[in-house]
Design a protein around this motif. Structure first.
Motif, PDB file in Angstrom:
ATOM      1  N   THR A  80      38.293  43.868  35.310  1.00 42.25           N
ATOM      2  CA  THR A  80      38.915  42.794  36.078  1.00 42.25           C
ATOM      3  C   THR A  80      39.698  41.845  35.173  1.00 42.25           C
ATOM      4  O   THR A  80      40.829  41.458  35.484  1.00 42.25           O
ATOM      5  CB  THR A  80      37.845  42.013  36.871  1.00 42.25           C
ATOM      6  N   SER A 109      43.820  41.290  35.014  1.00 41.89           N
ATOM      7  CA  SER A 109      44.422  39.961  35.130  1.00 41.89           C
ATOM      8  C   SER A 109      45.429  39.702  34.024  1.00 41.89           C
ATOM      9  O   SER A 109      46.449  39.037  34.241  1.00 41.89           O
ATOM     10  CB  SER A 109      43.334  38.880  35.047  1.00 41.89           C
ATOM     11  N   VAL A 147      41.543  31.571  31.538  1.00 42.27           N
ATOM     12  CA  VAL A 147      41.846  31.570  32.970  1.00 42.27           C
ATOM     13  C   VAL A 147      41.363  32.872  33.608  1.00 42.27           C
ATOM     14  O   VAL A 147      40.726  32.861  34.673  1.00 42.27           O
ATOM     15  CB  VAL A 147      43.355  31.366  33.222  1.00 42.27           C
ATOM     16  N   ALA A 148      41.627  33.993  32.976  1.00 39.25           N
ATOM     17  CA  ALA A 148      41.194  35.291  33.513  1.00 39.25           C
ATOM     18  C   ALA A 148      39.682  35.342  33.640  1.00 39.25           C
ATOM     19  O   ALA A 148      39.146  35.843  34.634  1.00 39.25           O
ATOM     20  CB  ALA A 148      41.698  36.426  32.624  1.00 39.25           C
ATOM     21  N   ARG A 182      37.589  32.756  34.001  1.00 38.89           N
ATOM     22  CA  ARG A 182      37.142  31.862  35.081  1.00 38.89           C
ATOM     23  C   ARG A 182      37.340  32.510  36.447  1.00 38.89           C
ATOM     24  O   ARG A 182      36.530  32.322  37.348  1.00 38.89           O
ATOM     25  CB  ARG A 182      37.892  30.534  35.021  1.00 38.89           C
ATOM     26  N   CYS A 183      38.413  33.275  36.590  1.00 35.39           N
ATOM     27  CA  CYS A 183      38.696  33.913  37.864  1.00 35.39           C
ATOM     28  C   CYS A 183      37.853  35.179  38.072  1.00 35.39           C
ATOM     29  O   CYS A 183      37.508  35.517  39.192  1.00 35.39           O
ATOM     30  CB  CYS A 183      40.175  34.288  37.954  1.00 35.39           C
TER      31      CYS A 183
END
Length: 84
Positions: A21, A25, A74-75, A77-78
């Motif tokens: 995942t 991203s 950021v990746a 956290r998402c």
């Protein structure tokens, strides 16, 4: 660009699914961010994601590291529930 400097960033995850995942991203950014002085490549092996940053000089290398570490944050956290 003639690369003279390189950094390898390695990130380990509990599962291959989370690593996949995060990689997905980041993958679109690989071709979009390259400049005249830096380039990056992305690889995943099981639960590990690697970003290799190559640069023509140390200033460009630092800028590339900052960019990719920010994108990775950021990746993560998402992609990873409960992370901040």
């Amino acid at each position: 660009m003639t690369e003279r400097h390189e950094t390898l960033l390695t990130f380990e995850y509990d599962t291959a699914a989370r690593a996949t995942t995060v990689e997905a991203s980041l993958r679109p950014e690989i071709d979009d961010i390259e400049g005249d002085r830096t380039r990056a490549s992305l690889a995943r092996d099981g639960g590990s994601v690697e970003i290799t940053i190559e640069a023509a000089d140390l200033v460009a290398l630092r800028a590339g590291q900052n960019t990719w570490l920010s994108l990775m944050a950021v990746a993560e956290r998402c992609a990873v529930p409960g992370s901040k």
